[in-house]
Write an enzyme that holds these catalytic residues in place. Structure first.
Site, short mmCIF file in Angstrom:
data_model
loop_
_atom_site.label_atom_id
_atom_site.label_comp_id
_atom_site.label_asym_id
_atom_site.label_seq_id
_atom_site.Cartn_x
_atom_site.Cartn_y
_atom_site.Cartn_z
N SER A 28 -30.87 6.59 -19.59
CA SER A 28 -30.28 7.56 -20.52
C SER A 28 -30.95 8.90 -20.27
CB SER A 28 -30.46 7.09 -21.97
OG SER A 28 -29.79 7.94 -22.87
N HIS A 55 -26.07 6.95 -19.70
CA HIS A 55 -25.40 7.54 -20.86
C HIS A 55 -25.01 8.98 -20.56
CE1 HIS A 55 -27.90 4.46 -23.32
NE2 HIS A 55 -26.79 3.93 -22.85
N ASP A 148 -30.99 0.82 -26.07
CA ASP A 148 -29.94 0.17 -25.28
C ASP A 148 -30.56 -0.59 -24.11
OD1 ASP A 148 -27.33 -0.53 -24.60
OD2 ASP A 148 -27.06 1.23 -23.31
#
Length: 210
Positions: A28, A55, A148
């Site tokens: 991310s 992401h 995540d």
């Protein structure tokens, strides 16, 4: 007999000269730099496929595949519905789509609901490869905020797969690596510079690299 047929569908063909068939990578915030570091030193003959969830802003076109492709000898492409996993190729989840692997080694894209406010979700990718590839799957969690990937790490470990997590002190953002480590299911906690060489050793063993 029905159960046997279902099992057969969930055992995709193994790639030659590879101890693992797929490497799934989650990142991310700070992920572009980390992904370049990992991919840039993998050899052209790397015999496993790679699936990447980074992401991204959902409303903008992504140039992630082009950026990564300029920094590695591997083939890099934005994943498309129906792509068939190929050794030495990295598939990047497109913005605002979950990336999933099917039992026949093809990829699916989904705009199903957000998972922990995210789409794409590393957890969904990891869980799909855990089901299909079992002990021939590697998951890598790199820098990022949030958690995540942690649930997916547990799924992969439960099915016999291998987990690599970026060492927190070398991560630009510690949330995702910390959450993965806290599951207690991590096999390797490595500084960013050591992840690529470890990956080569795990996947290729003692195969000579030209």
């Amino acid at each position: 007999m029905i159960q046997m047929a279902e099992n057969a569908k969930n055992h995709p063909p193994h790639f030659n000269n590879a101890a693992f068939d797929i490497v799934a990578i989650a990142a991310s915030a700070g992920g572009v730099t980390a992904l370049v570091k990992v991919l840039s030193t993998l050899p052209a003959k790397f015999p496993a496929a790679i699936a990447i969830v980074q992401h991204l802003a959902p409303q903008h076109r992504s140039f992630m595949a082009e950026i990564l492709g300029r920094r590695t000898v591997l083939a890099v492409k934005q994943a498309q519905e129906g792509d068939c996993l190929t050794p030495g190729t990295a598939y990047v989840a497109p913005p605002n789509h979950h990336l999933l692997v099917n039992g026949d080694s093809t990829l699916s894209l989904s705009q199903s609901e957000l998972v922990h406010f995210l789409r794409p979700s590393a957890d969904l990718l990891f869980e799909s490869i855990a089901t299909i590839y079992k002990d021939r799957a590697i998951a890598i969690v790199l820098t990022g905020t949030g958690s995540d990937g942690a649930m997916g790490v547990e799924a992969i470990k439960k099915m016999g797969g291998t987990i690599i997590v970026q060492e927190v002190k070398t991560a630009e953002f510690s949330g995702m690596p910390s959450a993965a480590i806290q599951t207690g299911n991590v096999d390797f906690i490595l500084p960013l510079d050591a992840i690529s060489s470890t990956l080569v050793t795990l996947v290729m063993g003692n195969v000579e690299i030209d």
